[in-house]
Design an enzyme around this catalytic site. Sequence first.
Site, PDB file in Angstrom:
ATOM      1  N   GLU A  28      -9.628   5.898   3.170  1.00 21.30           N
ATOM      2  CA  GLU A  28     -10.424   4.828   3.771  1.00 21.30           C
ATOM      3  C   GLU A  28      -9.467   3.694   4.080  1.00 21.30           C
ATOM      4  OE1 GLU A  28      -9.826   4.959   0.610  1.00 21.30           O
ATOM      5  OE2 GLU A  28      -9.221   2.877   0.257  1.00 21.30           O
TER       6      GLU A  28
ATOM      7  N   LYS B  11       0.821  -1.212   0.000  1.00 21.55           N
ATOM      8  CA  LYS B  11       0.000   0.000   0.000  1.00 21.55           C
ATOM      9  C   LYS B  11       0.856   1.264   0.000  1.00 21.55           C
ATOM     10  CE  LYS B  11      -4.031  -2.163   0.287  1.00 21.55           C
ATOM     11  NZ  LYS B  11      -5.103  -2.036  -0.722  1.00 21.55           N
TER      12      LYS B  11
ATOM     13  N   SER C 230       1.660  -9.795  -0.616  1.00 23.07           N
ATOM     14  CA  SER C 230       1.309  -8.369  -0.585  1.00 23.07           C
ATOM     15  C   SER C 230       1.521  -7.714   0.766  1.00 23.07           C
ATOM     16  CB  SER C 230      -0.139  -8.190  -1.039  1.00 23.07           C
ATOM     17  OG  SER C 230      -0.996  -8.986  -0.238  1.00 23.07           O
TER      18      SER C 230
HETATM   19  C1  LIG Z   1      -1.627  -6.987   2.586  1.00 19.82           C
HETATM   20  C2  LIG Z   1      -2.777  -6.681   1.704  1.00 19.82           C
HETATM   21  N1  LIG Z   1      -2.926  -7.354   0.566  1.00 19.82           N
HETATM   22  C3  LIG Z   1      -3.968  -7.129  -0.252  1.00 19.82           C
HETATM   23  C4  LIG Z   1      -4.939  -6.202   0.050  1.00 19.82           C
HETATM   24  C5  LIG Z   1      -6.088  -6.034  -0.891  1.00 19.82           C
HETATM   25  O1  LIG Z   1      -6.084  -4.848  -1.594  1.00 19.82           O
HETATM   26  P1  LIG Z   1      -5.671  -4.813  -3.124  1.00 19.82           P
HETATM   27  O2  LIG Z   1      -6.504  -5.820  -3.814  1.00 19.82           O
HETATM   28  O3  LIG Z   1      -5.977  -3.430  -3.550  1.00 19.82           O
HETATM   29  O4  LIG Z   1      -4.233  -5.120  -3.213  1.00 19.82           O
HETATM   30  C6  LIG Z   1      -4.824  -5.463   1.237  1.00 19.82           C
HETATM   31  C7  LIG Z   1      -5.838  -4.453   1.585  1.00 19.82           C
HETATM   32  O5  LIG Z   1      -5.963  -3.959   2.644  1.00 19.82           O
HETATM   33  C8  LIG Z   1      -3.717  -5.709   2.076  1.00 19.82           C
HETATM   34  O6  LIG Z   1      -3.569  -5.045   3.228  1.00 19.82           O
END
Ligand SMILES: Cc1ncc(COP(=O)(O)O)c(C=O)c1O
Lengths: 389, 276
Positions: free
Chosen positions: A112, A90, A374
């Site tokens: 948000e 993020k 992620s």
């Molecule tokens: C670690 C992590 N992965 C994935 C996501 C999902 O969001 P996005 O699909 O935009 O990557 C989030 C959202 O809060 C997250 O914190």
Amino acid sequence: MRRERPDDRGRFGAYGGAFAPETLMPALIDLERAFVDAWEDPGFRGDLAGLLADYVGRPTPVYHAQRLSAQLGLDLWLKREDLAHTGAHKINNTIAQGLLTKRMGKRRVIAETGAGQHGVATATACALLDLECVVYMGVKDIERQALNVYRMELLGAEVIPVTSGAGTLKEAVSAALRGWVSSVESTHYIIGSVVGPHPYPWMVREFQKVIGEELQEQLHETPDVIVAPVGGGSNAMGIFFPYVGDSDVLLVGVEAGGFGIETGRHGASLGEGSPGVLHGAMTYMLQDDFGQVLEAHSISAGLDYPGVGPEHAYFKDEGLVRYVSVTDEEALSAFHRLAVTEGIIPALESAHGLAWIIREAADLAEATVVLNLSGRGDKDVQQVAALDG
Amino acid sequence: MAETTGRDRLAGMFAAAHAEGRAVLLPYLTAGIPTFDDSVRLFRAMADAGADGFEVGIPYADPLMDGPVIMRAGELALEAGVTVDRALELVKQVVAATSKPTLVMTYVNPVLRRGIDTFFRQVRDADASGVIIADLPADEAGPFLAAAESSGLGLALFVAPTTDDGRLATVLEKKPAFVYAIAEVGVTGERDEASSNTEHLARRIRSRSDLPIVFGVGISTAHHARSAARHGDGVIVGTAIVRRVLEAASVDEAAAALASFVEELAAALRSPLPPD
Ligand SMILES: Cc1ncc(COP(=O)(O)O)c(C=O)c1O
């Protein structure tokens, strides 16, 4: 076909656009102008690259998960977004939008958050760049991601609880958009994923595609499969985008299957939804026959969202990315598996991606598979401990 | 003679008020509040008290333009089962009971879900005169204007205090049934002060077009209404109406509260402040 940018109505094929109250429209047009100008400016790019390197810690490593590879009979690599500052991808977006906020001459930011990762990353960018920060968060998420609420407060942000509906990410985005309608002249809205009205889906993709671009440099072969969880879709878009259209690579987006698709309690907007307008963009969404938005469900707050970025909707229709889902239970078991085999506690969101790889391991035998890890799972430890009893 | 269309009825409403030298009063109420059957009675009370027409809100789960009071009303109506179809049934009853030109207020997704043309046809069949779509900017309005045209309904388009001259020209070019001029930068909800935007907004619109201008958002008292009416052809009062209904202990109390409030608003529009 992959498109470098949406058409002049902000569309990717039939998806995207800007369906927003008129009060916001001029700000969206100004934002597009400011973004295009900044993105073409080597000075802005240089400032961003400097912060991404020295502050965020990019490039994030690509790690060969050897023990799990051996167990699964495939070659598993992890793109370590969990090692980025604040613990998730993020921050790539929030640092860039923070710099853009300054460039636009605004001093106040709203955001948000679902899992709290975007809220923490926004609060961090605001502390660094001396911007005032207000984060909207649903009450259910405040409860299940308590650690991140306190982190945001430590960073000097104000967290506003959102009590409407189910108290999750959908309501938080709606509340932030409403808050923006009232403060648009002084405030920039840092949206946390590739969602929302044009130009957000395009801009956030541009800020996240650094993930895939690094991977292209780091991995000395083209992978067979790249897997990423899909909530709003930003980490997936970030790692996929440079590979979209390359027929040698299978791109797999993993949505939240919740209690199981058949129960109707899930967050699989692409798999089970239909086209409609949510949060300012035409996209796949979960809705009833009357066009009322339905509540999503996921164990993972970051995937608990009834919509998805419009460019993913386009990729789905064009067959450029395959979208699948795994259940809460599968994600939870993958969460534990990665912890004990590799010593990495993943975010529950990221565990969804791994769960799909574990389930499909037999079909993926010998393949080179990259998982976008992620985020890290510290924020989820308390919730998992409670679930495990 | 050709049949009177909804758009004609709106034009007739503006012309009649204009002949009296005043602006029209358009109260807003969410469909099915406090209950489906009692809502009609409330609209009748407002008609008797001097409303010129109505805006009936289709309850929506994610109303991005609405503050807490109208959001709450929408949630209650949805919980009570007020679907799009039920809301349109109510519109038909309101028009039958009051003979007032009535606008349907919605968000874009329920319209798309049904199909734009079907939705407009059903609104016409409910005897409504026009449609307001809170999250539909002029840029995306093409197919909606076409559907309004073929069903004879009036579609309003928005101008906000933040709208620049370029966008203003785009909105006016599309010849909506009227311009919904957003009086406050913000979502619906009551304000303490009369809007300071109305005069400037009206001047910018009038210098480019003779479309009727209706002010909405934040108009909460007779004084606010009178102040906005000085510069426009109509005022919409929403939250101040909905709040009175939500706070009333009974339907009788709600009807009495609306009757006296709408009477006060209507009287204010009949004795406008002199232009300065
Ligand atoms: C670690 C992590 N992965 C994935 C996501 C999902 O969001 P996005 O699909 O935009 O990557 C989030 C959202 O809060 C997250 O914190």
